[in-house]
Each structure stands twice: as C-alpha cells, then as structure tokens.
Design a protein around this motif. Structure first.
Motif, PDB file in Angstrom:
ATOM      1  N   ILE A 104       0.838  -1.205   0.000  1.00  0.00           N
ATOM      2  CA  ILE A 104       0.000   0.000   0.000  1.00  0.00           C
ATOM      3  C   ILE A 104       0.871   1.253   0.000  1.00  0.00           C
ATOM      4  O   ILE A 104       0.565   2.250  -0.681  1.00  0.00           O
ATOM      5  CB  ILE A 104      -0.952   0.002   1.208  1.00  0.00           C
ATOM      6  N   LEU A 145      -5.703   8.288   2.241  1.00  0.00           N
ATOM      7  CA  LEU A 145      -5.635   6.961   2.848  1.00  0.00           C
ATOM      8  C   LEU A 145      -6.873   6.838   3.727  1.00  0.00           C
ATOM      9  O   LEU A 145      -6.929   7.392   4.836  1.00  0.00           O
ATOM     10  CB  LEU A 145      -4.354   6.823   3.675  1.00  0.00           C
ATOM     11  N   ASN A 161     -13.160   8.140   1.955  1.00  0.00           N
ATOM     12  CA  ASN A 161     -12.671   7.358   0.818  1.00  0.00           C
ATOM     13  C   ASN A 161     -13.170   7.975  -0.496  1.00  0.00           C
ATOM     14  O   ASN A 161     -14.375   8.014  -0.750  1.00  0.00           O
ATOM     15  CB  ASN A 161     -13.159   5.914   0.938  1.00  0.00           C
ATOM     16  N   ILE A 192      -6.567  -1.993   2.280  1.00  0.00           N
ATOM     17  CA  ILE A 192      -6.245  -0.653   2.775  1.00  0.00           C
ATOM     18  C   ILE A 192      -6.590  -0.537   4.257  1.00  0.00           C
ATOM     19  O   ILE A 192      -5.826   0.053   5.046  1.00  0.00           O
ATOM     20  CB  ILE A 192      -6.992   0.406   1.944  1.00  0.00           C
TER      21      ILE A 192
END
Length: 309
Positions: A3, A19, A57, A80
C-alpha cells in the motif's frame, strides 16, 4: 503489503492521495532554490504534507490497488483497512510509524500526530533526473594592492603607462592625418570618375540618335486591316443574376454565364456597394420580361432591374 508503494506511485500523478480512515497526503510544487547555509542548489520538487482531517474514501487509492493487484474493489478496500490498522497499532505501541520513501509519523508530547516527509525522492516528474548539488563560492584575485606598491617604487616619468599614452597620442595624430589625406584623395578620384561617366554617356546617346536617323523601314506587303464587330449591349432594363460583395467573385459569375452562352456583364455597384452581374440588357420592357421568363427556368433568383435616368 505494498500500500505504501501504491501511495508513492499516485503522488507522482496527483496532488491529493487519501488513505481512507487515516488521512490524506498532499503535494505542492516548490520552485528551485539555494540553501544559503549549506550553499546547496535544489531543483524544483513537490513538498509532501499530511492532513489528518481528510479521511473520506474518494476511491482513488482503492481503484489503483484493485487494478495493480488484480483484485476486486472490495478486496482492495479491505487491504487498505488492514494497512491503516497496522499504522494505528505502530503509533499506539511505538509512538511512531514510517511509510517507505514518503515520510514518518510520530506522536508529540501532547499525543498529536505529526508528519515529517522524506526528501530523498522528488515526486515532480518534470525534475526527473535532477539532483541537488553544492555550489562553491567564486574566488576572485585582487591585484589592486600589488599595483599600488609597484607605482610607489617606480618613478612617474618612466612608468609604462606614460610611455604608452605618449605613443598612443602620436599614433592617433598619424591616423587622423592619414584619414584626412585619404578622404581628400577619395573625393578627387570620385570627381574624375563622375566626369568620365558623364562624357561616355553623352557620346553613347549621340551615337544612338545618329543610328536612329539613318535607319529606314520598308514594308513591301502591308498587312490588311482587321475589323472586329463587337456587339455592345445597351438599355435600361437588366436581367440581374446576382450581386456580390467581392468584385472578383462577381467576375467569376460573369465568366460562368458567358460559358453558358449568355451576354453577361458587370453593370457596376449599387448603393449598398454590391457588384451586380446581369444576364443581358434590353431597350424595351417587353424584351426584358421575355428574357426574364427564359432565365427563371434555371435561376429562380433572377430579377428585373430598371435603371431610370
């Protein structure tokens, strides 16, 4: 888990990489600069910062992870979330966490999250291949003190500067005299050349006149006279084919109508500045109306113009 590498890839392309559930990495372009203390030159780059408030997100990172890792979108989101969970654990246990080639997180004395970006990687693609380097100050040699010491030891009358100035003075006088004499000689030469050219021109003209007077022309068989019969159109009744703003376009229309057998011509510009093209002109209204009926078979836009004196 990669990631961190995926975030790094996206920072090359985008100014904001979120993130989800943790925060957003922001990049801002910085111009080239020189560090005054270290004398080091730095090329243009992107300065990376972190915003803890942007946690929603936006799908950018998840879509990229799904595409690169060849997994579904939901699976990418789970990957994630696991990465964020590991970051939170590192901060709680060790009060610090690092993202390779991006930066490190740590908690300060007030338990607030802080971020220090790494400067090893330049995320500005326009500066690819450019690295920082140190500049050395320019060393200039100063001879002023040495020159002053030499002038004190050497008498003023015999210094090379005085000799050089005297030589330059006489050389300048000589050049001026040479220039004046050359200019005078050039004027005399130019005057002589001009007089010679005028005399030669007069002589050539007199010979040409003499040859013209002596020449005779004899025509034994004179050519017969040629007579052209030109039909000139006249009349105040005109069959108009069209009116054009550009005279060149009007002339093209005249040529087309003449190829079709019409006696087309230009009759000048009207009060609106349009150049009028007519099929033909007639003395009487009856002739003009008959011609108009004939023309309308191929051009419905044709019309009758009557010019009254």
């Amino acid at each position: 888990m990669n990631i961190s590498n995926h975030i790094q890839d996206l920072l090359y392309r985008y100014e904001c990489v979120v993130l989800p559930g943790f925060g957003a990495f922001l990049s801002q372009k910085q111009s080239a600069y020189i560090d005054e203390n270290s004398k080091e030159f730095y090329p243009p780059n992107k300065v990376i910062s972190f915003n803890r408030q942007l946690i929603k997100n936006d799908g950018l990172l998840a879509n990229y992870v799904a595409d690169v890792e060849s997994v579904k979108y939901n699976t990418a989101n789970n990957m994630i979330q696991e990465f964020v969970y590991d970051l939170e654990n590192s901060l709680q246990n060790d009060a610090k966490a690092e993202l390779a080639n991006i930066g490190k997180f740590y908690l300060d004395q007030e338990d607030k999250l802080q971020f220090d970006p790494f400067s090893e990687i330049n995320f500005l693609t326009q500066s690819f291949g450019l690295a920082s380097y140190k500049t050395a100050p320019i060393q200039r040699e100063v001879y002023k003190k040495q020159v002053e010491e030499l002038e004190e030891k050497t008498p003023l009358l015999f210094t090379p500067e005085r000799r050089r100035s005297s030589f330059l003075k006489y050389a300048a006088i000589g050049l001026i005299a040479l220039g004046v004499s050359s200019f005078a000689g050039l004027n005399i030469y130019s005057s002589q050349v001009s007089k010679h050219n005028i005399a030669e021109q007069q002589e050539a003209e007199s010979k040409l006149q003499e040859q013209i007077q002596q020449a005779t022309f004899v025509i034994d068989n004179p050519l017969p006279a040629v007579t052209f019969e030109v039909e000139k159109q006249s009349g105040d009744y005109h069959i108009v084919a069209g009116a054009f703003r550009v005279e060149e376009n009007a002339q093209k229309k005249v040529d087309e109508l003449r190829e079709d057998g019409h006696k087309a011509r230009l009759i000048g510009a009207n009060k609106y500045g349009l150049h009028q093209v007519v099929y033909s002109s007639h003395q009487s209204r009856r002739e003009a109306i008959n011609k108009l009926y004939e023309v309308k078979r191929s051009n419905e836009a044709a019309w009758l113009l009557v010019q009254e004196l």
